[in-house]
Design an enzyme around this catalytic site. Structure first.
Site, mmCIF file in Angstrom:
data_model
loop_
_atom_site.group_PDB
_atom_site.id
_atom_site.type_symbol
_atom_site.label_atom_id
_atom_site.label_comp_id
_atom_site.label_asym_id
_atom_site.label_seq_id
_atom_site.Cartn_x
_atom_site.Cartn_y
_atom_site.Cartn_z
ATOM 1 C CG ASP A 10 -35.293 -12.458 -34.611
ATOM 2 O OD1 ASP A 10 -36.569 -11.952 -34.640
ATOM 3 O OD2 ASP A 10 -34.745 -12.782 -35.778
ATOM 4 C CB ALA A 11 -39.411 -12.153 -30.179
ATOM 5 C CD GLU B 25 -39.201 -9.705 -38.640
ATOM 6 O OE1 GLU B 25 -38.840 -10.632 -38.954
ATOM 7 O OE2 GLU B 25 -40.564 -9.142 -38.401
ATOM 8 N N GLY C 239 -40.224 -22.331 -43.273
ATOM 9 C CA GLY C 239 -40.187 -23.538 -42.186
ATOM 10 C C GLY C 239 -41.756 -23.912 -42.144
#
Length: 280
Positions: A9-10, A74, A128
């Site tokens: 998961d990039a 995704e 974040g």
């Protein structure tokens, strides 16, 4: 030699890697801006692996990687990974067959999962990245670990206005503990000296409450009580977890945090196209 499989998961900030080693899952996490180092690490640990990759930086990684790389949607990968992790390590009490997934990374994405179906129902730029950006603007600090420590040591609630503050002389129509305005208590700001730790603590609370409010409202609309929170933003951030747990329960819903939840996308990528044998 057995075939080697890797799920990646990039993301915008971190690259999460999941693979099978001697019958057990292994988890790795590396900075997304170090693609050459990640590829070197893969070459040192695997021989001609099959790689499934998802995430916002999947295209950049696929172009740089010499091995065969298969792209995975995704949102599909995230929901499939969450469902698998829930099955392998179910929370107590067990979660229902329908639930919400709130994925907090650089921003936030919200999904509805029901048995074998899923749907992305919304999201927000609050996440974040917001924590890092506002913390830098308010304090000049940009290191994530430092920001976490400062947030733990601060108390920014006095920077906010609560419902109870507004209804100070009568019973409020909703819980007085709810925040009416984040960073709204300017009168207190003028009279009281606040530390950098307090500012970051207030930012963390604003992010946690906003994410929770979106999640709870979506859960109400879709008729489920369960919200599964995942994402790298929660790694090592017990204060944010505590805010989200308390606020979710205050709003009448059940919060869950998955062990290794931040790897859901990488797990789902590894599972995709029938690669479940790689995880057994």
């Amino acid at each position: 030699m057995d075939k080697q499989y890797i799920g990646i998961d990039a993301g915008g900030t971190l690259v999460k890697i999941v693979y099978n080693h001697e019958g057990h899952l292994r988890f790795e996490k590396m900075a997304a801006d170090r693609i050459d180092e990640i590829i070197e690490w893969i070459n040192n640990h695997f021989t001609n692996p099959e790689i499934h990759i998802t995430g916002g930086k999947a295209g950049v990684f696929a172009e740089a990687c010499p091995d065969k790389v298969l792209r995975v949607n995704e949102f599909e990968a995230t929901c499939e990974g969450v469902s698998w992790l829930l099955e392998k390590d179910p929370p107590s009490p067990e979660i229902s067959s329908q639930f919400l997934v709130t994925n907090v990374g650089t921003g936030t994405s919200i999904h509805y999962v029901s048995e074998d179906a899923y749907e992305r129902i919304g999201g927000s730029g609050m996440g974040g990245g917001t924590l890092l950006g506002l913390s830098y603007l308010l304090t000049g600090r940009s290191d994530f670990e430092t920001i976490l420590e400062m947030g733990r040591n601060g108390n920014g609630q006095a920077l906010n206005i609560t419902v109870g503050d507004i209804y100070s002389h009568e019973t409020p129509p909703i819980s007085g503990a709810l925040t009416a305005s984040n960073f709204g208590n300017t009168a207190n700001m003028r009279e009281t000296g606040f530390s950098s730790e307090d500012y970051i603590s207030a930012v963390v609370r604003m992010i946690g409450e906003t994410i929770t409010t979106m999640s709870v409202q979506a859960a109400d609309r879709l008729g489920t009580d369960a919200v599964v929170y995942i994402g790298s933003t929660f790694a090592g951030h017990d204060t944010l977890k505590e805010i989200i747990i308390g606020y979710t329960e205050l709003r009448g819903k059940k919060p869950y945090f998955l062990p290794r939840g931040e790897y859901s996308g990488a797990v789902g990528a590894l599972l995709h196209y029938g690669w479940s044998d790689a995880l057994l």
